[in-house]
Motif scaffolding. Structure first.
Motif, mmCIF file in Angstrom:
data_model
loop_
_atom_site.group_PDB
_atom_site.id
_atom_site.type_symbol
_atom_site.label_atom_id
_atom_site.label_comp_id
_atom_site.label_asym_id
_atom_site.label_seq_id
_atom_site.Cartn_x
_atom_site.Cartn_y
_atom_site.Cartn_z
ATOM 1 N N VAL A 1 0.699 -1.244 -0.195
ATOM 2 C CA VAL A 1 0.074 -0.036 0.167
ATOM 3 C C VAL A 1 0.826 1.359 -0.231
ATOM 4 O O VAL A 1 1.126 1.018 0.745
ATOM 5 N N PHE A 2 0.945 2.080 -0.722
ATOM 6 C CA PHE A 2 1.873 2.700 -0.811
ATOM 7 C C PHE A 2 0.790 4.171 -0.421
ATOM 8 O O PHE A 2 -0.179 4.684 -1.126
ATOM 9 N N ALA A 3 1.891 5.433 0.068
ATOM 10 C CA ALA A 3 1.422 6.772 0.969
ATOM 11 C C ALA A 3 2.443 7.210 -0.332
ATOM 12 O O ALA A 3 3.518 7.126 -0.426
ATOM 13 N N ASN A 4 1.730 8.743 -0.913
ATOM 14 C CA ASN A 4 2.636 9.201 -1.919
ATOM 15 C C ASN A 4 3.569 10.078 -1.372
ATOM 16 O O ASN A 4 5.264 9.874 -1.703
ATOM 17 N N ARG A 5 3.435 10.381 0.244
ATOM 18 C CA ARG A 5 4.727 10.739 0.741
ATOM 19 C C ARG A 5 4.070 10.562 2.108
ATOM 20 O O ARG A 5 2.136 10.212 2.396
ATOM 21 N N PHE A 6 4.588 10.645 3.599
ATOM 22 C CA PHE A 6 4.333 11.249 4.567
ATOM 23 C C PHE A 6 3.314 11.977 5.144
ATOM 24 O O PHE A 6 3.835 13.490 5.383
ATOM 25 N N GLU A 7 1.402 12.188 5.461
ATOM 26 C CA GLU A 7 1.020 12.890 5.558
ATOM 27 C C GLU A 7 0.045 11.901 7.255
ATOM 28 O O GLU A 7 -0.360 11.714 6.857
ATOM 29 N N PRO A 8 0.081 12.521 8.303
ATOM 30 C CA PRO A 8 0.090 11.876 9.258
ATOM 31 C C PRO A 8 -1.218 11.326 9.184
ATOM 32 O O PRO A 8 -1.588 10.157 9.148
ATOM 33 N N GLY A 9 -2.364 11.954 9.207
ATOM 34 C CA GLY A 9 -4.213 11.902 8.992
ATOM 35 C C GLY A 9 -4.221 11.402 7.471
ATOM 36 O O GLY A 9 -4.783 10.533 7.834
ATOM 37 N N GLU A 10 -3.526 11.170 6.443
ATOM 38 C CA GLU A 10 -3.850 10.516 5.512
ATOM 39 C C GLU A 10 -3.086 9.255 5.693
ATOM 40 O O GLU A 10 -3.688 8.202 5.186
ATOM 41 N N VAL A 11 -1.810 8.448 6.785
ATOM 42 C CA VAL A 11 -1.395 7.830 7.176
ATOM 43 C C VAL A 11 -2.074 6.946 7.698
ATOM 44 O O VAL A 11 -2.506 5.551 7.289
ATOM 45 N N LEU A 12 -3.032 7.401 8.447
ATOM 46 C CA LEU A 12 -3.461 7.032 9.746
ATOM 47 C C LEU A 12 -4.859 6.596 9.008
ATOM 48 O O LEU A 12 -5.442 5.298 9.245
ATOM 49 N N ARG A 13 -5.489 6.929 8.064
ATOM 50 C CA ARG A 13 -6.667 6.169 7.535
ATOM 51 C C ARG A 13 -6.519 5.297 6.554
ATOM 52 O O ARG A 13 -6.865 4.605 6.121
ATOM 53 N N LEU A 14 -5.345 5.582 6.488
ATOM 54 C CA LEU A 14 -4.456 3.941 5.113
ATOM 55 C C LEU A 14 -4.690 2.845 6.179
ATOM 56 O O LEU A 14 -4.912 1.690 5.080
ATOM 57 N N LEU A 15 -3.704 3.126 7.406
ATOM 58 C CA LEU A 15 -3.913 1.664 7.933
ATOM 59 C C LEU A 15 -4.688 0.884 8.387
ATOM 60 O O LEU A 15 -5.133 0.099 8.192
ATOM 61 N N GLY A 16 -5.857 2.098 8.531
ATOM 62 C CA GLY A 16 -7.009 0.959 9.366
ATOM 63 C C GLY A 16 -8.083 0.235 7.495
ATOM 64 O O GLY A 16 -8.433 -0.553 8.136
ATOM 65 N N ARG A 17 -8.112 1.336 6.639
ATOM 66 C CA ARG A 17 -8.858 1.512 5.000
ATOM 67 C C ARG A 17 -7.974 0.074 4.868
ATOM 68 O O ARG A 17 -8.750 -0.636 4.191
ATOM 69 N N HIS A 18 -7.126 -0.319 4.874
ATOM 70 C CA HIS A 18 -6.230 -1.563 4.275
ATOM 71 C C HIS A 18 -5.964 -2.431 5.409
ATOM 72 O O HIS A 18 -5.656 -3.198 4.781
ATOM 73 N N ARG A 19 -6.215 -2.548 6.496
ATOM 74 C CA ARG A 19 -5.175 -3.058 7.337
ATOM 75 C C ARG A 19 -4.169 -3.878 7.459
ATOM 76 O O ARG A 19 -3.810 -5.260 7.259
ATOM 77 N N VAL A 20 -3.442 -2.106 7.352
ATOM 78 C CA VAL A 20 -1.855 -3.039 7.179
ATOM 79 C C VAL A 20 -1.219 -3.569 8.539
ATOM 80 O O VAL A 20 -1.802 -3.246 9.730
ATOM 81 N N THR A 21 -0.360 -4.033 8.350
ATOM 82 C CA THR A 21 0.445 -5.303 9.644
ATOM 83 C C THR A 21 1.853 -4.805 9.403
ATOM 84 O O THR A 21 2.307 -5.183 10.305
ATOM 85 N N THR A 22 2.552 -4.146 8.882
ATOM 86 C CA THR A 22 3.476 -4.100 8.965
ATOM 87 C C THR A 22 4.071 -2.224 8.778
ATOM 88 O O THR A 22 3.571 -1.973 7.412
ATOM 89 N N MET A 23 4.911 -1.970 9.286
ATOM 90 C CA MET A 23 5.493 -0.255 8.501
ATOM 91 C C MET A 23 6.746 -0.301 8.709
ATOM 92 O O MET A 23 7.246 -0.296 9.831
ATOM 93 N N THR A 24 7.454 0.085 7.864
ATOM 94 C CA THR A 24 9.115 1.512 8.347
ATOM 95 C C THR A 24 8.948 2.696 8.214
ATOM 96 O O THR A 24 8.583 3.422 7.733
ATOM 97 N N SER A 25 9.222 2.980 9.345
ATOM 98 C CA SER A 25 9.526 4.670 9.709
ATOM 99 C C SER A 25 10.011 5.238 10.341
ATOM 100 O O SER A 25 11.461 4.125 10.945
ATOM 101 N N THR A 26 10.130 6.362 10.337
ATOM 102 C CA THR A 26 11.372 7.285 11.060
ATOM 103 C C THR A 26 11.168 7.396 12.265
ATOM 104 O O THR A 26 9.884 7.893 13.317
ATOM 105 N N PRO A 27 11.866 7.648 14.164
ATOM 106 C CA PRO A 27 11.686 8.194 15.138
ATOM 107 C C PRO A 27 10.353 9.569 14.655
ATOM 108 O O PRO A 27 9.294 9.320 15.319
#
Length: 503
Positions: free
Chosen positions: A225-251
């Motif tokens: 699942v691709f997020a075009n860039r990091f936007e916190p609100g949109e990322v949170l929506r994608l996590l729930g909508r697609h039942r994401v299991t893993t992600m790579t992040s910075t602090p």
């Protein structure tokens, strides 16, 4: 192993499962493989031959993944360009590698203004292709499907830019073997991907951690699942909508997510693994993040572009209150790590020295830089420039970064490069640039400036000046005016003393 193996595996085992999701676009593994074969054929008709460099200058999308696969499919070398670079930096990199073709999205089109004529420009945006470019979908529609060359493991696969001691960018050369080794070895040591799960690709793919995290998930089956860039609100929506299991992040990303106003109502219960790294993680920030994602195993990765990730923590060791919460982990299955002295000899456990590492994951060298390659790989070890000690069970504890590199928001910034830019300002007599702790960014770029006699200096003026020649993220976020810089007995600027003042 050749890197297109993961696509063949997906087609064989899960041909009708969604492999890529981007906005409203969803494509199965079978559909992606067909598009990749046609794109590879089209690039070949544009003159790209095995060994030629294909640059990608774009934010995350399903097309980024297809472009990677198609380049490897025809035996080319992907060259990943940073979307936060200036036009001058982009032009220098394209000229450095002698690129035959460059794929550019809508947002990055302004960055190619300085390119000389030569490379074919492929527009990977959704609108009409600008004048002088070739449309991405037009290429796929017209290109003949070609067979995968199934490159040998030692074949050059990618040029990924990093920094250097001089502050100028240089490209680390990775083979199909080095990248595949890192993917497989890391998966065997820590659960960095979930079989048949899904990963959210939100960190930029021009950084090696995001690239390998994406490929690890594709290899074990599942959905990207691709997020075009990091936007916190949109990322949170994608996590729930697609039942994401893993992600790579910075602090910094983790902090922005769990402090976002939408976080309390967001569904993050599907997250089983969060891999983080690329910047220092203050313990307080990590503790809050682990509380915010109680169902997730946290895995810290240590590495760099040259190593394609070399160490990580097992979840059982990575817990609040645990003695190894601050550790950078142990060597992964595919890598060997020692702490060495200046001569490259291993030092006793608990003694601070330089991290040295070797394994099949290590880069082949730096593109067109034989002298720097020899210096980095001397004695059969990669000399990382990072200072650490190792405990009796092989856990690493980073204590400092040599070469004065600053990591802010997952981006590498070299102090000498910023100092050179600042010192061109007429109101600056002398300056030093250091990284200081920052809860959001991990570190922030801080400039200590001695003004020229009779001149005044403001942060606004310095930032604007630096941005004329460097990327915006390299501009200092804070400045400090002093009458003189601390120096060592030999007259050199004492950056250790300057950093100590801010800790």
């Amino acid at each position: 192993m050749h890197l297109t193996h993961l696509l063949h595996k997906a087609v064989q085992q899960q041909p009708r499962r969604p492999l890529t999701v981007y906005g409203a676009r969803e494509r199965t593994a079978g559909q992606v493989a067909e598009r990749v074969a046609h794109l590879a054929g089209a690039l070949r008709e544009q003159g790209v031959q095995p060994g030629d460099r294909v640059c990608i200058l774009a934010f995350n999308s399903d097309r980024y993944f297809e472009a990677l696969m198609a380049t490897w499919w025809l035996g080319g070398v992907v060259t990943l360009l940073n979307c936060r670079w200036s036009p001058r930096e982009v032009a220098d990199a394209v000229a450095d590698v002698g690129s035959r073709c460059i794929l550019v999205d809508d947002d990055c089109m302004p960055l190619i203004a300085g390119l000389e004529t030569g490379p074919v420009i492929v527009h990977v945006g959704d609108g009409p292709a600008p004048a002088g470019t070739v449309g991405y979908e037009d290429l796929i529609a017209a290109g003949p499907a070609v067979d995968d060359v199934r490159a040998d493991g030692d074949t050059l696969a990618a040029l990924i830019y990093t920094g250097g001691t001089t502050g100028t960018a240089k490209a680390a050369m990775h083979s199909h073997r080095s990248l595949s080794t890192s993917i497989l070895g890391s998966m065997g040591y820590a659960r960095s991907s979930e079989p048949d799960g899904s990963t959210l690709v939100m960190a930029p793919l021009f950084h090696i951690a995001a690239l390998l995290g994406m490929m690890a998930q594709a290899l074990v089956g599942g959905t990207l699942v691709f997020a075009n860039r990091f936007e916190p609100g949109e990322v949170l929506r994608l996590l729930g909508r697609h039942r994401v299991t893993t992600m790579t992040s910075t602090p910094g990303m983790l902090q922005l997510l769990h402090t976002h106003p939408d976080f309390p109502t967001a569904d993050t219960t599907s997250i089983s693994t969060i891999v983080y790294g690329a910047a220092p993680m203050p313990e307080a920030v990590l503790t809050r993040a682990m509380a915010a994602f109680p169902n997730a195993q946290f895995v810290q990765g240590y590495g760099m572009t040259e190593t394609a990730v070399i160490a990580s923590l097992l979840g059982i060791d990575h817990r609040v209150g645990g003695p190894r919460l601050k550790s950078a982990g142990r060597a992964t299955l595919h890598a060997q790590i020692i702490i060495g002295d200046e001569a490259g000899h291993e030092v006793p456990r608990g003694t601070v020295g330089e991290i040295l590492t070797r394994g099949d994951n290590i880069m082949l060298g730096y593109w067109n830089r034989p002298g720097e390659t020899a210096a980095a790989l001397r004695g059969g070890w990669l000399h990382t420039g990072d200072l650490a000690y190792m405990d009796d069970e092989g856990y690493l504890f980073i204590v400092d970064r040599a070469k004065d590199m600053i990591i802010t928001g997952g981006e590498n910034v070299y102090s000498t490069e910023v100092e050179n830019a600042i010192c061109h300002h007429p109101a600056v007599l002398r300056c030093a640039v250091i990284g200081v702790p920052d809860e959001q960014w991990g570190e922030r770029v801080h400039a200590i400036i001695v003004p020229a006699p009779g001149r005044s200096v403001t942060i606004e003026a310095i930032r604007a000046h630096v941005k004329t020649s460097l990327s915006g993220f390299k501009a200092p976020r804070t400045i400090e005016l002093v009458e003189a810089l601390a120096t060592t007995a030999t007259g050199k600027v004492d950056k250790r003393a300057l950093r100590h003042h801010h800790t």
